[in-house]
Design a protein around this motif. Structure first.
Motif, PDB file in Angstrom:
ATOM      1  N   PRO A 176       0.806  -1.218   0.000  1.00 52.85           N
ATOM      2  CA  PRO A 176       0.000   0.000   0.000  1.00 52.85           C
ATOM      3  C   PRO A 176       0.843   1.274   0.000  1.00 52.85           C
ATOM      4  O   PRO A 176       0.331   2.348  -0.282  1.00 52.85           O
ATOM      5  N   ALA A 177       2.127   1.170   0.281  1.00 52.92           N
ATOM      6  CA  ALA A 177       3.006   2.345   0.258  1.00 52.92           C
ATOM      7  C   ALA A 177       3.222   2.856  -1.160  1.00 52.92           C
ATOM      8  O   ALA A 177       3.530   4.025  -1.349  1.00 52.92           O
ATOM      9  N   VAL A 178       3.051   1.997  -2.168  1.00 55.70           N
ATOM     10  CA  VAL A 178       3.249   2.413  -3.563  1.00 55.70           C
ATOM     11  C   VAL A 178       2.035   3.238  -3.983  1.00 55.70           C
ATOM     12  O   VAL A 178       0.926   2.726  -4.076  1.00 55.70           O
ATOM     13  N   ARG A 179       2.245   4.536  -4.233  1.00 55.25           N
ATOM     14  CA  ARG A 179       1.166   5.454  -4.563  1.00 55.25           C
ATOM     15  C   ARG A 179       1.088   5.796  -6.040  1.00 55.25           C
ATOM     16  O   ARG A 179       0.107   6.354  -6.496  1.00 55.25           O
ATOM     17  N   GLY A 180       2.109   5.482  -6.802  1.00 49.95           N
ATOM     18  CA  GLY A 180       2.109   5.781  -8.228  1.00 49.95           C
ATOM     19  C   GLY A 180       3.493   5.538  -8.787  1.00 49.95           C
ATOM     20  O   GLY A 180       4.431   5.213  -8.058  1.00 49.95           O
ATOM     21  N   GLY A 181       3.610   5.700 -10.084  1.00 54.09           N
ATOM     22  CA  GLY A 181       4.908   5.472 -10.684  1.00 54.09           C
ATOM     23  C   GLY A 181       4.986   5.993 -12.099  1.00 54.09           C
ATOM     24  O   GLY A 181       3.976   6.368 -12.702  1.00 54.09           O
ATOM     25  N   LEU A 182       6.205   6.031 -12.591  1.00 53.23           N
ATOM     26  CA  LEU A 182       6.483   6.462 -13.957  1.00 53.23           C
ATOM     27  C   LEU A 182       7.413   5.449 -14.605  1.00 53.23           C
ATOM     28  O   LEU A 182       8.381   5.005 -13.989  1.00 53.23           O
ATOM     29  N   ALA A 183       7.125   5.072 -15.848  1.00 47.82           N
ATOM     30  CA  ALA A 183       8.065   4.274 -16.638  1.00 47.82           C
ATOM     31  C   ALA A 183       9.008   5.268 -17.303  1.00 47.82           C
ATOM     32  O   ALA A 183       8.567   6.259 -17.878  1.00 47.82           O
ATOM     33  N   LEU A 184      10.307   5.022 -17.205  1.00 48.07           N
ATOM     34  CA  LEU A 184      11.305   5.979 -17.666  1.00 48.07           C
ATOM     35  C   LEU A 184      12.221   5.381 -18.727  1.00 48.07           C
ATOM     36  O   LEU A 184      12.383   4.168 -18.803  1.00 48.07           O
ATOM     37  N   ALA A 185      12.840   6.260 -19.490  1.00 47.16           N
ATOM     38  CA  ALA A 185      13.941   5.897 -20.382  1.00 47.16           C
ATOM     39  C   ALA A 185      15.147   6.663 -19.862  1.00 47.16           C
ATOM     40  O   ALA A 185      15.090   7.871 -19.688  1.00 47.16           O
ATOM     41  N   GLY A 186      16.215   5.971 -19.569  1.00 45.66           N
ATOM     42  CA  GLY A 186      17.403   6.624 -19.013  1.00 45.66           C
ATOM     43  C   GLY A 186      18.089   5.706 -18.026  1.00 45.66           C
ATOM     44  O   GLY A 186      18.075   4.485 -18.184  1.00 45.66           O
ATOM     45  N   ASP A 187      18.662   6.293 -16.973  1.00 45.63           N
ATOM     46  CA  ASP A 187      19.391   5.497 -15.981  1.00 45.63           C
ATOM     47  C   ASP A 187      18.485   4.525 -15.228  1.00 45.63           C
ATOM     48  O   ASP A 187      18.892   3.435 -14.880  1.00 45.63           O
ATOM     49  N   ALA A 188      17.255   4.945 -14.955  1.00 44.36           N
ATOM     50  CA  ALA A 188      16.296   4.086 -14.253  1.00 44.36           C
ATOM     51  C   ALA A 188      15.167   3.719 -15.207  1.00 44.36           C
ATOM     52  O   ALA A 188      14.863   4.452 -16.142  1.00 44.36           O
ATOM     53  N   ASP A 189      14.555   2.571 -14.959  1.00 44.19           N
ATOM     54  CA  ASP A 189      13.438   2.111 -15.787  1.00 44.19           C
ATOM     55  C   ASP A 189      12.090   2.477 -15.186  1.00 44.19           C
ATOM     56  O   ASP A 189      11.096   2.577 -15.889  1.00 44.19           O
ATOM     57  N   LEU A 190      12.072   2.656 -13.868  1.00 44.79           N
ATOM     58  CA  LEU A 190      10.816   2.877 -13.162  1.00 44.79           C
ATOM     59  C   LEU A 190      11.076   3.791 -11.981  1.00 44.79           C
ATOM     60  O   LEU A 190      12.094   3.672 -11.298  1.00 44.79           O
ATOM     61  N   GLU A 191      10.165   4.734 -11.747  1.00 43.58           N
ATOM     62  CA  GLU A 191      10.231   5.567 -10.557  1.00 43.58           C
ATOM     63  C   GLU A 191       8.917   5.399  -9.814  1.00 43.58           C
ATOM     64  O   GLU A 191       7.843   5.604 -10.385  1.00 43.58           O
ATOM     65  N   LEU A 192       9.005   5.001  -8.560  1.00 46.19           N
ATOM     66  CA  LEU A 192       7.821   4.778  -7.737  1.00 46.19           C
ATOM     67  C   LEU A 192       7.689   5.884  -6.707  1.00 46.19           C
ATOM     68  O   LEU A 192       8.665   6.254  -6.054  1.00 46.19           O
ATOM     69  N   ARG A 193       6.470   6.417  -6.554  1.00 44.38           N
ATOM     70  CA  ARG A 193       6.160   7.346  -5.468  1.00 44.38           C
ATOM     71  C   ARG A 193       5.715   6.505  -4.282  1.00 44.38           C
ATOM     72  O   ARG A 193       4.780   5.713  -4.401  1.00 44.38           O
ATOM     73  N   LEU A 194       6.368   6.677  -3.147  1.00 43.55           N
ATOM     74  CA  LEU A 194       6.066   5.892  -1.957  1.00 43.55           C
ATOM     75  C   LEU A 194       5.596   6.804  -0.835  1.00 43.55           C
ATOM     76  O   LEU A 194       6.114   7.907  -0.662  1.00 43.55           O
ATOM     77  N   ALA A 195       4.625   6.343  -0.076  1.00 41.33           N
ATOM     78  CA  ALA A 195       4.166   7.003   1.150  1.00 41.33           C
ATOM     79  C   ALA A 195       4.132   5.909   2.220  1.00 41.33           C
ATOM     80  O   ALA A 195       3.236   5.072   2.230  1.00 41.33           O
ATOM     81  N   CYS A 196       5.131   5.920   3.099  1.00 43.91           N
ATOM     82  CA  CYS A 196       5.312   4.840   4.072  1.00 43.91           C
ATOM     83  C   CYS A 196       4.918   5.285   5.477  1.00 43.91           C
ATOM     84  O   CYS A 196       4.930   6.468   5.798  1.00 43.91           O
ATOM     85  N   THR A 197       4.611   4.301   6.304  1.00 41.59           N
ATOM     86  CA  THR A 197       4.272   4.582   7.698  1.00 41.59           C
ATOM     87  C   THR A 197       5.523   4.860   8.520  1.00 41.59           C
ATOM     88  O   THR A 197       5.432   5.426   9.595  1.00 41.59           O
ATOM     89  N   GLY A 198       6.678   4.478   8.038  1.00 44.28           N
ATOM     90  CA  GLY A 198       7.936   4.712   8.744  1.00 44.28           C
ATOM     91  C   GLY A 198       9.089   4.023   8.042  1.00 44.28           C
ATOM     92  O   GLY A 198       8.918   3.422   6.967  1.00 44.28           O
ATOM     93  N   PRO A 199      10.282   4.085   8.628  1.00 43.87           N
ATOM     94  CA  PRO A 199      11.464   3.485   7.996  1.00 43.87           C
ATOM     95  C   PRO A 199      11.349   1.974   7.789  1.00 43.87           C
ATOM     96  O   PRO A 199      11.901   1.439   6.829  1.00 43.87           O
ATOM     97  N   GLU A 200      10.626   1.295   8.680  1.00 43.34           N
ATOM     98  CA  GLU A 200      10.494  -0.161   8.547  1.00 43.34           C
ATOM     99  C   GLU A 200       9.767  -0.521   7.258  1.00 43.34           C
ATOM    100  O   GLU A 200      10.188  -1.419   6.527  1.00 43.34           O
ATOM    101  N   GLU A 201       8.668   0.165   6.981  1.00 47.43           N
ATOM    102  CA  GLU A 201       7.923  -0.129   5.753  1.00 47.43           C
ATOM    103  C   GLU A 201       8.741   0.242   4.517  1.00 47.43           C
ATOM    104  O   GLU A 201       8.712  -0.471   3.516  1.00 47.43           O
ATOM    105  N   LEU A 202       9.495   1.320   4.592  1.00 43.98           N
ATOM    106  CA  LEU A 202      10.352   1.709   3.470  1.00 43.98           C
ATOM    107  C   LEU A 202      11.383   0.616   3.193  1.00 43.98           C
ATOM    108  O   LEU A 202      11.618   0.249   2.039  1.00 43.98           O
ATOM    109  N   ARG A 203      11.984   0.064   4.251  1.00 46.65           N
ATOM    110  CA  ARG A 203      12.945  -1.046   4.072  1.00 46.65           C
ATOM    111  C   ARG A 203      12.255  -2.274   3.480  1.00 46.65           C
ATOM    112  O   ARG A 203      12.827  -2.969   2.632  1.00 46.65           O
ATOM    113  N   GLU A 204      11.024  -2.554   3.918  1.00 46.75           N
ATOM    114  CA  GLU A 204      10.280  -3.697   3.384  1.00 46.75           C
ATOM    115  C   GLU A 204      10.027  -3.548   1.889  1.00 46.75           C
ATOM    116  O   GLU A 204      10.185  -4.505   1.125  1.00 46.75           O
ATOM    117  N   VAL A 205       9.647  -2.357   1.450  1.00 45.64           N
ATOM    118  CA  VAL A 205       9.381  -2.125   0.031  1.00 45.64           C
ATOM    119  C   VAL A 205      10.675  -2.256  -0.768  1.00 45.64           C
ATOM    120  O   VAL A 205      10.695  -2.882  -1.826  1.00 45.64           O
TER     121      VAL A 205
END
Length: 106
Positions: free
Chosen positions: A45-74
């Motif tokens: 549920p932390a994943v709120r949206g994303g963009l498919a990219l051309a360049g150094d990264a293929d995907l950028e995800l917008r995350l909204a986490c409850t804290g550092p633990e959930e960020l590490r889990e994602v």
């Protein structure tokens, strides 16, 4: 003997959504197989949206986490899903352009 109580609504309605105060961007490079964005968003549920990219990264995800633990889990889930490289940037503040003010012409 057990007493029964009438409960209205579903169990999901009783538990409030946790506060998601830690915002981050995850820039992901695919491994040999592209990541399934829809599956990641459904699982986390932390994943709120994303963009498919051309360049150094293929995907950028917008995350909204409850804290550092959930960020590490994602981040760990992205690695397990086959990401070759994951870079997490914390969002310090959101910037927005000032509203346009129209002034009458003299």
């Amino acid at each position: 003997m057990t007493a029964l109580h009438l409960v209205t609504g579903s169990p999901e309605q009783e538990r409030p959504e946790p506060t998601r105060t830690l915002h981050a961007l995850a820039r992901v490079s695919h491994g040999p197989v592209p990541l399934d964005f829809d599956a990641l968003a459904a699982e986390h549920p932390a994943v709120r949206g994303g963009l498919a990219l051309a360049g150094d990264a293929d995907l950028e995800l917008r995350l909204a986490c409850t804290g550092p633990e959930e960020l590490r889990e994602v981040a760990a889930a992205l690695q397990r899903a086959g990401a070759a490289k994951v870079r997490i940037d914390l969002v310090l503040r959101t910037l927005a352009p000032a509203p346009v003010v129209l002034r009458p012409v003299p």
